[in-house]
Write an enzyme that holds these catalytic residues in place. Structure first.
Site, PDB file in Angstrom:
ATOM      1  N   CYS A 139      46.581  33.099  42.453  1.00 10.72           N
ATOM      2  CA  CYS A 139      47.357  34.164  43.101  1.00 10.72           C
ATOM      3  C   CYS A 139      46.420  35.184  43.754  1.00 10.72           C
ATOM      4  O   CYS A 139      45.848  36.033  43.060  1.00 10.72           O
ATOM      5  CB  CYS A 139      48.246  34.850  42.069  1.00 10.72           C
ATOM      6  N   CYS A 142      47.603  38.869  43.451  1.00 15.37           N
ATOM      7  CA  CYS A 142      47.379  39.495  42.141  1.00 15.37           C
ATOM      8  C   CYS A 142      45.894  39.803  41.919  1.00 15.37           C
ATOM      9  O   CYS A 142      45.541  40.883  41.460  1.00 15.37           O
ATOM     10  CB  CYS A 142      47.813  38.580  41.003  1.00 15.37           C
ATOM     11  N   ASP A 143      45.037  38.840  42.194  1.00 20.81           N
ATOM     12  CA  ASP A 143      43.636  38.942  41.767  1.00 20.81           C
ATOM     13  C   ASP A 143      42.647  39.230  42.895  1.00 20.81           C
ATOM     14  O   ASP A 143      41.513  39.647  42.625  1.00 20.81           O
ATOM     15  CB  ASP A 143      43.212  37.624  41.072  1.00 20.81           C
TER      16      ASP A 143
END
Ligand code: NAP
Length: 316
Positions: A139, A142-143
Site C-alpha cells: 500500500c 499508507c506507507d
C-alpha cells in the site's frame, strides 16, 4: 416470520457491497451489511481515482468511499462491524442461511450477497514475509510517505503498479519499476505518464528473487528472466502490486469457485447456490474496477430482491 430473519445479508463493505446495500435498502428489504474493518475495501488505500464517472477532477479513494457510505446510509442501510466466520445453508424455516460471526453472534437470512473482495497477492520470495511493515508494503498510500527522499522498488505491470509508481515518484528519490515481461498490461494513459516521468525507471523481463536487510529492507535481488543475471539493487522499500487473491474461504464448498478461488456467477450475479449472489473483486470476471463493482452490486441486489419476493409469495 420471526423478526430475527433478515431478507438479505451483505458480506463486505467495499463499493460493490455498499452499492448492493443502497439498492436493497431503497427496495425496503430487511437488510444488513457486515464489514469487519472500516467500510471501503481496497479503495480506502488508493491515492486517487481518475476513472469513476461523475468526477471531472481526480478524487481521493477515501473521499469517494465517504460519499458512497453516506449515500448508502441515507437510503437506510445498516452497517454492522462484524467479521464472518462461517456460513451454513439450512432448509429450516424456508430457505435460510445461518451466519456465524467473529462476535459469536448468529444471524439468519433468506439470501446473501457476498462482496468480501480480495487481498493483495504476495510474491512469496525469501525475506518478504519477515520484512512486512519494515519496508515491504502492499500500500503506497499508507506507507509511501515514510520513504521520502529514498530509492524504492515497485513490482508489477498492471494499473496499480503504475498508478502507485506515479504517486511514489512525487516524494521519493527514485522508483525502479520491475516487471516480469517487456510490456506493461496497465492502461495506455498510465504507461504514457510513467514513460514521461524522469524519476521512474522500468526494469523489464525481471523478477524479484529475494528481499534483504537486517532490521528493514536494504536491498532486493533482481533476476533477469532471459539472461538469468542477478543484480543486487539497494533500496529503502519494495511496494508489491501483482494482483489480488479473493477472500472466498468462508464460501468454499457452499458456492462454485474457480481454481484461483474467485466465485463463479452468471450475468444476474447468481452463484451456484440458490439465494446467494456475489459481486466485486471476489468474482471471476474480466475487468476489476470500481465502476464494474458498483454495477454488479446493483445487479446482485436487484436479483436478490426478485428472489426474496418469489420466496415470500411461495412461502406465505
Ligand atoms: P493486475 O492488473 O492483475 O496486474 C498484476 C501485474 O502483476 C501484472 O502485470 C502481472 O504480470 C504481474 N504479476 C502477477 N503475478 C506476478 C508475480 N508472481 N511476480 C511478478 N509479477 C507478477 O493487478 P493490479 O494492477 O494489482 O490491480 C488489481 C486489480 O485492481 C486489477 O484488476 C486492476 O484493474 C484493478 N484496479 C482498478 C482500479 C480502478 O478501478 N480505478 C485502479 C487500479 C487497479 P503480467 O502482466 O505478466 O501478467
Amino acid at each position: 416470520m420471526s423478526e430475527d430473519i433478515f431478507d438479505l445479508i451483505i458480506i463486505g463493505g467495499g463499493p460493490a457491497g455498499l452499492t448492493a446495500g443502497m439498492y436493497a435498502s431503497r427496495a425496503r428489504l430487511n437488510c444488513v451489511l457486515f464489514e469487519k474493518m472500516m467500510p471501503g475495501g481496497q479503495v480506502l488505500f488508493t491515492d486517487v481515482i481518475e476513472n469513476f464517472p461523475g468526477f471531472s477532477k481526480p478524487i481521493k479513494g477515501p473521499d469517494l468511499i465517504k460519499e458512497i457510505v453516506e449515500q448508502a446510509k441515507r437510503s437506510g442501510l445498516k452497517i454492522v462491524n462484524e467479521g464472518t466466520l462461517k456460513i451454513s445453508h439450512t432448509s429450516q424455516n424456508g430457505h435460510n442461511f445461518i451466519i456465524e460471526c467473529d462476535s459469536k453472534k448468529r444471524y439468519k437470512t433468506l439470501s446473501l450477497i457476498i462482496a468480501a473482495g480480495a487481498v493483495w497477492k504476495k510474491l512469496g520470495v525469501q525475506g518478504e514475509e519477515n520484512l512486512i511493515g519494515k519496508g515491504v508494503s502492499y500500500c503506497a498510500t499508507c506507507d509511501g510517505p515514510f520513504f521520502k527522499g529514498r530509492d524504492v522498488i515497485v513490482v508489477g505491470g498492471g494499473d496499480r503498479a503504475l498508478e502507485e509508481s506515479l504517486f511514489l515518484s512525487k516524494f521519493t528519490n527514485s522508483v525502479k519499476l520491475v516487471h516480469r515481461r517487456d510490456q506493461f498490461r496497465a492502461v495506455k494513459e498510465l504507461q504514457e505518464r510513467v514513460f514521461e516521468n524522469e524519476k521512474i525507471t522500468p526494469i523489464y523481463d525481471s523478477v524479484i528473487t529475494e528481499v534483504g536487510g537486517r532490521n528493514s529492507v536494504e536491498f532486493v535481488k533482481v533476476t533477469n528472466t532471459k539472461t538469468k543475471k542477478v543484480e543486487i539493487v539497494s533500496c529503502g522499500a519494495i511496494f508489491i502490486f501483482i494482483g489480488i487473491d479473493p477472500n472466498s474461504a468462508t464460501v468454499k464448498g457452499l458456492v462454485n469457485i474457480d481454481e484461483k478461488g474467485f466465485v463463479i456467477v452468471d450475468k444476474e450475479m447468481k452463484t451456484s447456490q440458490e439465494g446467494i449472489y456475489a459481486c466485486g473483486d471476489i468474482i471471476k470476471k474480466d475487468l476489476y474496477q470500481i465502476v464494474t463493482a458498483v454495477g454488479e452490486g446493483a445487479t446482485a441486489a436487484f436479483n436478490a430482491q426478485r428472489y426474496i419476493e418469489g420466496l415470500k409469495n411461495k412461502v406465505f
